[in-house]
Write an enzyme that holds these catalytic residues in place. Structure first.
Site, mmCIF file in Angstrom:
data_model
loop_
_atom_site.group_PDB
_atom_site.id
_atom_site.type_symbol
_atom_site.label_atom_id
_atom_site.label_comp_id
_atom_site.label_asym_id
_atom_site.label_seq_id
_atom_site.Cartn_x
_atom_site.Cartn_y
_atom_site.Cartn_z
ATOM 1 N N TYR A 27 0.797 -1.225 0.000
ATOM 2 C CA TYR A 27 0.000 0.000 0.000
ATOM 3 C C TYR A 27 0.836 1.285 0.000
ATOM 4 O O TYR A 27 0.281 2.366 -0.172
ATOM 5 C CB TYR A 27 -0.900 0.039 1.247
ATOM 6 N N HIS A 32 -4.259 6.401 -1.287
ATOM 7 C CA HIS A 32 -4.868 6.366 0.044
ATOM 8 C C HIS A 32 -3.822 6.558 1.145
ATOM 9 O O HIS A 32 -4.169 6.837 2.289
ATOM 10 C CB HIS A 32 -5.584 5.015 0.231
ATOM 11 N N TYR A 78 -4.834 -0.062 9.977
ATOM 12 C CA TYR A 78 -5.613 0.024 8.746
ATOM 13 C C TYR A 78 -6.536 1.227 8.849
ATOM 14 O O TYR A 78 -6.913 1.677 9.932
ATOM 15 C CB TYR A 78 -6.365 -1.259 8.402
ATOM 16 N N ASN A 80 -9.660 2.098 8.386
ATOM 17 C CA ASN A 80 -10.973 2.217 9.022
ATOM 18 C C ASN A 80 -10.937 2.121 10.540
ATOM 19 O O ASN A 80 -11.980 2.236 11.186
ATOM 20 C CB ASN A 80 -11.959 1.189 8.442
ATOM 21 N N ASP A 105 -5.885 11.720 2.209
ATOM 22 C CA ASP A 105 -6.289 11.820 0.810
ATOM 23 C C ASP A 105 -7.759 12.216 0.724
ATOM 24 O O ASP A 105 -8.540 11.961 1.636
ATOM 25 C CB ASP A 105 -6.074 10.479 0.111
ATOM 26 N N ASN A 126 -13.496 6.549 5.528
ATOM 27 C CA ASN A 126 -13.568 5.666 6.695
ATOM 28 C C ASN A 126 -12.593 6.048 7.791
ATOM 29 O O ASN A 126 -12.880 5.882 8.977
ATOM 30 C CB ASN A 126 -13.332 4.207 6.277
#
Length: 199
Positions: A27, A32, A78, A80, A105, A126
């Site tokens: 990632y 993101h 993560y 969320n 973002d 989220n």
């Protein structure tokens, strides 16, 4: 005009700066993870070293005129569940939500466009939703980094789009550098001056 007021609530910190992203090499270059990229750049500029704390990576440093004490945080929960890490750090440092800056973002802004603000909606993000829930308010500082939405003819949905790297022509390094400049301006010059320069 300085953004911060000395002596309030016995806080050990002037500002908690949290960059949002997802952990793991797969990632790290994704749109993101723009918030993480900015926090990494701020740490690089100060030769600051991260340590594991609050379910994330944390370093403490000075910014602005050298008198402002800040902590840089990258939640590793993560996206969320970002609030779990940020609220734990906020409690530890005794900072109010208004002294938490979340760098993230935003698909509703054109690529590379910045917007600094206090509070506002959650925009279906989220990470922001998690932070507002755990802090008990949406009234925290934000630096929104525009990543836009999939263009015409792009078959990806928004979720897949933000979990993909910036395109070469979008100049990720320039976006991250300018966003880091905006964070530094926020610390040294305050919100209104930063908005005039960068929004």
């Amino acid at each position: 005009m300085r953004l911060f007021r000395r002596g309030k609530a016995a806080s050990t910190l002037d500002l908690l700066i949290a960059g949002l992203g997802n952990p793991g090499a797969r990632y790290e270059r994704d749109r993101h993870n723009a918030g993480w990229m900015v926090v990494d750049e701020l740490a690089r500029r100060r030769d600051a070293t991260f340590k594991s704390k609050f379910n994330g990576r944390l370093c403490e440093t000075r910014m602005g005129d050298g008198d402002s004490r800040v902590a840089l945080l990258e939640p590793e929960t993560y996206m969320n569940e970002s609030g779990r890490s940020i609220s734990a750090a906020a409690r530890y440092f005794k900072v109010t939500p208004e002294d938490v800056l979340v760098v993230h973002d935003d698909v509703d802004l054109d690529v590379g466009r910045l917007q600094a603000r206090l509070g506002g909606g959650l925009g279906g993000h989220n990470g922001l939703r998690s932070i507002a829930q755990t802090l008990g308010t949406p009234e925290f500082l934000r630096l929104r980094i525009g990543v836009s939405r999939p263009g015409r003819g792009d078959p990806r949905d928004v979720a897949d789009y933000v979990l993909a790297p910036f395109e070469a022509h979008e100049d990720r390094e320039a976006i991250v550098s300018r966003a880091a400049d905006a964070v530094e301006a926020l610390v040294s010059e305050g919100l209104e001056a930063t908005q005039r320069r960068f929004n």
